[in-house]
Scaffold this motif. Structure first.
Motif, short mmCIF file in Angstrom:
data_model
loop_
_atom_site.label_atom_id
_atom_site.label_comp_id
_atom_site.label_asym_id
_atom_site.label_seq_id
_atom_site.Cartn_x
_atom_site.Cartn_y
_atom_site.Cartn_z
N GLU A 213 -65.01 -29.28 0.22
CA GLU A 213 -64.08 -29.36 -1.04
C GLU A 213 -63.52 -30.90 -1.15
OE1 GLU A 213 -61.34 -25.58 -1.25
OE2 GLU A 213 -61.70 -26.18 1.03
N ARG A 214 -63.27 -31.40 -2.17
CA ARG A 214 -62.66 -32.50 -2.68
C ARG A 214 -61.04 -32.61 -2.23
NH1 ARG A 214 -65.40 -36.08 -6.96
NH2 ARG A 214 -65.37 -37.59 -5.64
N ILE A 215 -60.69 -31.33 -2.74
CA ILE A 215 -59.05 -31.42 -2.43
C ILE A 215 -58.47 -31.23 -1.10
CG2 ILE A 215 -59.15 -30.42 -4.92
CD1 ILE A 215 -58.67 -27.61 -3.40
N GLY A 216 -57.37 -31.56 -0.99
CA GLY A 216 -56.66 -31.40 0.53
C GLY A 216 -55.91 -30.02 0.24
N VAL A 217 -54.89 -30.03 1.29
CA VAL A 217 -54.06 -28.73 1.47
C VAL A 217 -53.27 -28.43 0.22
CG1 VAL A 217 -54.49 -28.50 3.85
CG2 VAL A 217 -52.41 -29.54 2.97
N GLY A 218 -52.71 -29.63 -0.48
CA GLY A 218 -51.85 -29.51 -1.61
C GLY A 218 -50.69 -28.76 -1.24
N SER A 219 -50.20 -27.60 -2.10
CA SER A 219 -48.84 -26.88 -1.80
C SER A 219 -49.00 -25.68 -0.82
CB SER A 219 -48.43 -26.29 -2.99
OG SER A 219 -49.47 -25.26 -3.72
N ARG A 220 -50.19 -25.71 0.04
CA ARG A 220 -50.49 -24.63 0.84
C ARG A 220 -50.47 -25.12 2.34
NH1 ARG A 220 -55.94 -23.28 0.79
NH2 ARG A 220 -55.56 -20.85 1.45
N GLY A 221 -49.78 -26.36 2.48
CA GLY A 221 -49.59 -26.88 3.73
C GLY A 221 -49.13 -25.80 4.95
N GLU A 222 -47.89 -25.34 4.59
CA GLU A 222 -47.38 -24.38 5.53
C GLU A 222 -48.30 -23.32 6.17
OE1 GLU A 222 -43.18 -21.49 6.38
OE2 GLU A 222 -43.39 -22.93 4.80
N PHE A 223 -49.14 -22.66 4.91
CA PHE A 223 -49.83 -21.63 5.37
C PHE A 223 -51.19 -22.30 6.11
CE2 PHE A 223 -54.17 -20.22 3.90
CZ PHE A 223 -54.25 -18.97 4.29
N TYR A 224 -51.66 -23.07 5.40
CA TYR A 224 -53.04 -23.91 6.32
C TYR A 224 -52.59 -24.59 7.54
CZ TYR A 224 -57.56 -26.01 6.00
OH TYR A 224 -59.00 -26.34 6.27
N ASN A 225 -51.51 -25.03 7.89
CA ASN A 225 -51.22 -25.60 9.15
C ASN A 225 -51.50 -24.46 10.20
OD1 ASN A 225 -50.81 -27.99 10.67
ND2 ASN A 225 -48.95 -26.71 11.25
N GLU A 226 -51.03 -23.01 9.83
CA GLU A 226 -51.06 -21.81 10.67
C GLU A 226 -52.55 -21.12 10.69
OE1 GLU A 226 -48.81 -20.76 12.69
OE2 GLU A 226 -47.74 -22.42 12.22
N THR A 227 -53.52 -21.52 9.66
CA THR A 227 -54.72 -21.04 9.82
C THR A 227 -55.83 -21.97 10.11
OG1 THR A 227 -53.88 -19.70 7.64
CG2 THR A 227 -56.34 -19.79 7.94
N GLY A 228 -56.07 -22.99 9.47
CA GLY A 228 -57.15 -23.98 9.85
C GLY A 228 -58.51 -23.62 9.44
N ALA A 229 -59.38 -24.53 9.13
CA ALA A 229 -60.60 -24.32 8.46
C ALA A 229 -61.57 -23.17 9.07
CB ALA A 229 -61.67 -25.71 8.54
N LEU A 230 -61.40 -23.07 10.44
CA LEU A 230 -62.42 -22.00 11.23
C LEU A 230 -61.93 -20.73 10.61
CD1 LEU A 230 -64.57 -21.88 13.18
CD2 LEU A 230 -62.94 -21.70 14.93
N ARG A 231 -60.61 -20.54 10.47
CA ARG A 231 -60.32 -19.11 10.25
C ARG A 231 -60.36 -19.00 8.73
NH1 ARG A 231 -56.10 -20.29 13.93
NH2 ARG A 231 -55.96 -18.77 15.83
N ASP A 232 -59.89 -20.11 7.95
CA ASP A 232 -59.87 -19.93 6.48
C ASP A 232 -61.13 -19.79 6.02
OD1 ASP A 232 -58.55 -19.88 3.92
OD2 ASP A 232 -59.00 -22.02 3.68
N MET A 233 -62.29 -20.32 6.44
CA MET A 233 -63.73 -20.57 5.99
C MET A 233 -64.92 -19.96 6.76
SD MET A 233 -63.05 -21.67 3.06
CE MET A 233 -64.54 -22.03 2.25
N VAL A 234 -64.74 -20.25 7.98
CA VAL A 234 -66.04 -20.10 8.78
C VAL A 234 -66.12 -18.62 9.10
CG1 VAL A 234 -67.17 -20.44 10.77
CG2 VAL A 234 -66.32 -22.18 9.57
N GLN A 235 -64.85 -17.83 9.71
CA GLN A 235 -64.86 -16.63 10.00
C GLN A 235 -65.17 -15.50 8.69
OE1 GLN A 235 -62.48 -13.88 9.00
NE2 GLN A 235 -63.47 -12.59 10.63
N ASN A 236 -65.18 -16.04 7.60
CA ASN A 236 -65.43 -15.01 6.71
C ASN A 236 -66.47 -15.50 5.63
OD1 ASN A 236 -63.54 -16.85 4.74
ND2 ASN A 236 -62.14 -15.87 6.42
N HIS A 237 -66.15 -16.61 4.85
CA HIS A 237 -67.16 -16.99 3.59
C HIS A 237 -68.55 -17.39 4.44
CE1 HIS A 237 -64.12 -16.68 1.11
NE2 HIS A 237 -63.63 -17.80 1.13
N ILE A 238 -68.17 -18.10 5.33
CA ILE A 238 -69.59 -18.85 5.91
C ILE A 238 -70.47 -18.10 6.76
CG2 ILE A 238 -70.40 -20.64 7.40
CD1 ILE A 238 -68.20 -22.66 6.48
N LEU A 239 -69.97 -17.11 7.64
CA LEU A 239 -70.41 -16.21 8.33
C LEU A 239 -71.00 -15.17 7.48
CD1 LEU A 239 -68.66 -15.82 11.66
CD2 LEU A 239 -70.54 -17.06 11.29
#
Length: 486
Positions: A213-239
């Motif tokens: 993605e070219r975008i950063g966390v934007g307005s989702r900072g609080e959510f993203y900081n508790e989640t991270g890329a491994l939970r947000d993308m790898v555990q579901n979409h990529i697997l």
């Protein structure tokens, strides 16, 4: 007397949220436009906001003009809006469901409850729906990710939702499974004799799956900081994408036939021990950089991000599947924010020819490659060698472009359109079963635990690049390179 019908209504919790305004209502509008939405189906939005129907429609109309662009037509939207109602509901307060109950009472029909809320509200919503008698026969529930923070919380949510809905009425959504190229991958593999005989360790050198993605966390900072890329993308979409690439041919396209084979892949993924995590994984965090000539601030400067955050915005993993088909074939998984380009793709790199008969080593560093791209454009390309025109036998790379949009000359359904339509029709093939989801968590959790126990911080990378140098080194140790760097 209320109307009765077997055609479901759809009830959207979190009805004022970004996902609903940006994706769900526009998708339902397009299904309406193309007459793929039954005329009897109603849409009821619900959220804590104390709005009446007119106020909700005003908000939805403004958002639709923005997100639908040229597809928005005033007269068609006005027709579509006749389906829409709104009822304010506090998910934690049983008495507040009265307004929703009254809105639904005018028509006795199965209901599709779309929970576009924080997962910690799923249990309360399902319990209150049940206690208020709103789960009619044939009703089903759609669960948005993230479904839990780890295996234990995921199991707890599944138990709580499962107390009110049978497993075959629970639709765990992963919008990547609704994308045409992912479904075309199944068609390429299992609808043709060309690729399937080559789809194995003897002919495939490595597989790369990238979600950049070219975008950063934007307005989702609080959510993203508790989640991270491994939970947000790898555990579901990529697997899930990996499963489609690697699974054995299912007996049919029936939901459990397909999901049984995906589960086998997840169970065959080689567990990554804590001692191996530093060698086969890379976690990164973007810092200030430049994208499209514009300065981009670093992750630690984003709103809602603690100055000492160790949350990863980039992940690269070397995965291996312990099966006869895939033994010895590395699967490289990569995802990140503020990357150099926006691209989602699957790259199948085939092995080189065993002996080149051509002069000058024309095939020495060349491999046939199948690239299935989902973003920014949905294409399938096969990279091959061809003879350059002229007297000499000089070879040059050529591309066979499998452009399904041009071939079929018809509009493709977008991911959420496809999945919403399937949920209304009760088709589960493109949704995730509980045992799949939990198997994915079991594979991911040791990586999360090892990172949490490590004193090392995520490796920094400049916004607008392809991630940390360690990501290139991860692939380079195998004598390979990422597709973009080739």
């Amino acid at each position: 007397m209320p109307d009765t019908s077997n055609t479901p209504d759809i009830v959207i919790f979190g009805g004022t949220g970004d996902l609903v305004m940006r994706k769900l209502l526009p998708s339902l509008y397009r299904l309406h436009v193309y007459k793929l939405l039954d005329p009897a189906t109603r849409i009821v939005g619900t959220a804590r906001s104390k709005l009446d129907r007119d106020q909700y429609l005003a908000t939805a109309t403004e958002a639709a003009r923005n997100f639908l662009g040229k597809d928005f037509k005033d007269d068609v939207w006005a027709e579509f809006a006749q389906r829409i109602d709104y009822a304010p509901v506090d998910a934690r307060e049983a008495h507040s469901f009265n307004a929703l109950s009254q809105a639904l009472a005018v028509r006795l029909a199965p209901r599709v409850f779309y929970l576009s809320t924080a997962p910690n509200l799923f249990s309360d919503i399902c319990r209150n729906l049940s206690d208020n008698g709103m789960i009619t026969p044939g009703s089903r529930v759609i669960l948005e990710k993230p479904l839990g923070f780890d295996l234990a919380s995921s199991q707890a949510i599944n138990d709580e939702v499962g107390a009110h809905f049978a497993e075959d009425h629970i639709f765990r959504i992963d919008h990547y499974l609704g994308k045409e190229p992912v479904q075309n991958l199944m068609a390429l593999r299992f609808g043709n004799s060309l690729f399937e005989p080559l789809w194995r360790r003897e002919w495939i050198r490595d597989v790369q799956i990238t979600v950049a993605e070219r975008i950063g966390v934007g307005s989702r900072g609080e959510f993203y900081n508790e989640t991270g890329a491994l939970r947000d993308m790898v555990q579901n979409h990529i697997l899930q994408t990996l499963c489609i690439v690697a699974m054995e041919p299912p007996a049919s396209i029936a939901p459990d036939a397909v999901r049984d084979e995906k589960l086998k892949v997840l169970r065959a993924l080689r567990p990554i021990a804590a001692s191996e995590v530093p060698q086969v994984t890379v976690r990164g965090q973007y810092k200030a950089g430049v994208i499209d000539g514009q300065a981009v601030k670093g992750y630690l400067q984003e709103e809602g991000i603690p100055a000492d955050s160790r949350t990863e915005t980039f992940v690269a993993i070397k995965a291996e599947i312990d099966s006869w088909r895939w033994a010895g074939v590395p699967f490289f998984l990569r995802t990140g924010k503020c990357m150099q380009d926006r691209v989602t793709e699957i790259v199948i790199n085939f092995r080189s020819v065993p002996h080149s008969i051509f002069a000058h080593g024309a095939l020495k560093n060349y491999t046939n490659r199948l690239v299935i791209q989902m973003q920014p454009y949905e294409t399938v390309k096969l990279h091959m060698m061809g003879k350059e025109p002229g007297d000499d036998m000089n070879l040059e790379p050529v591309t066979l472009d499998l452009d399904f949009r041009e071939a079929f000359q018809r509009r493709q359904l977008e991911a959420y359109e496809r999945l919403l339509m399937d949920s209304l029709r009760g088709k589960l093939t493109l949704f995730v079963r509980r045992d799949e989801q939990e198997a994915a968590w079991r594979w991911v959790e040791p990586i999360l635990d090892a990172w949490a126990a490590s004193p090392d911080k995520p490796k920094p990378y400049n916004a607008g690049t392809w991630g940390p140098a360690a990501s290139s080194a991860l692939v380079g140790r195998e004598g390979l390179s990422w597709h973009e760097e080739s």
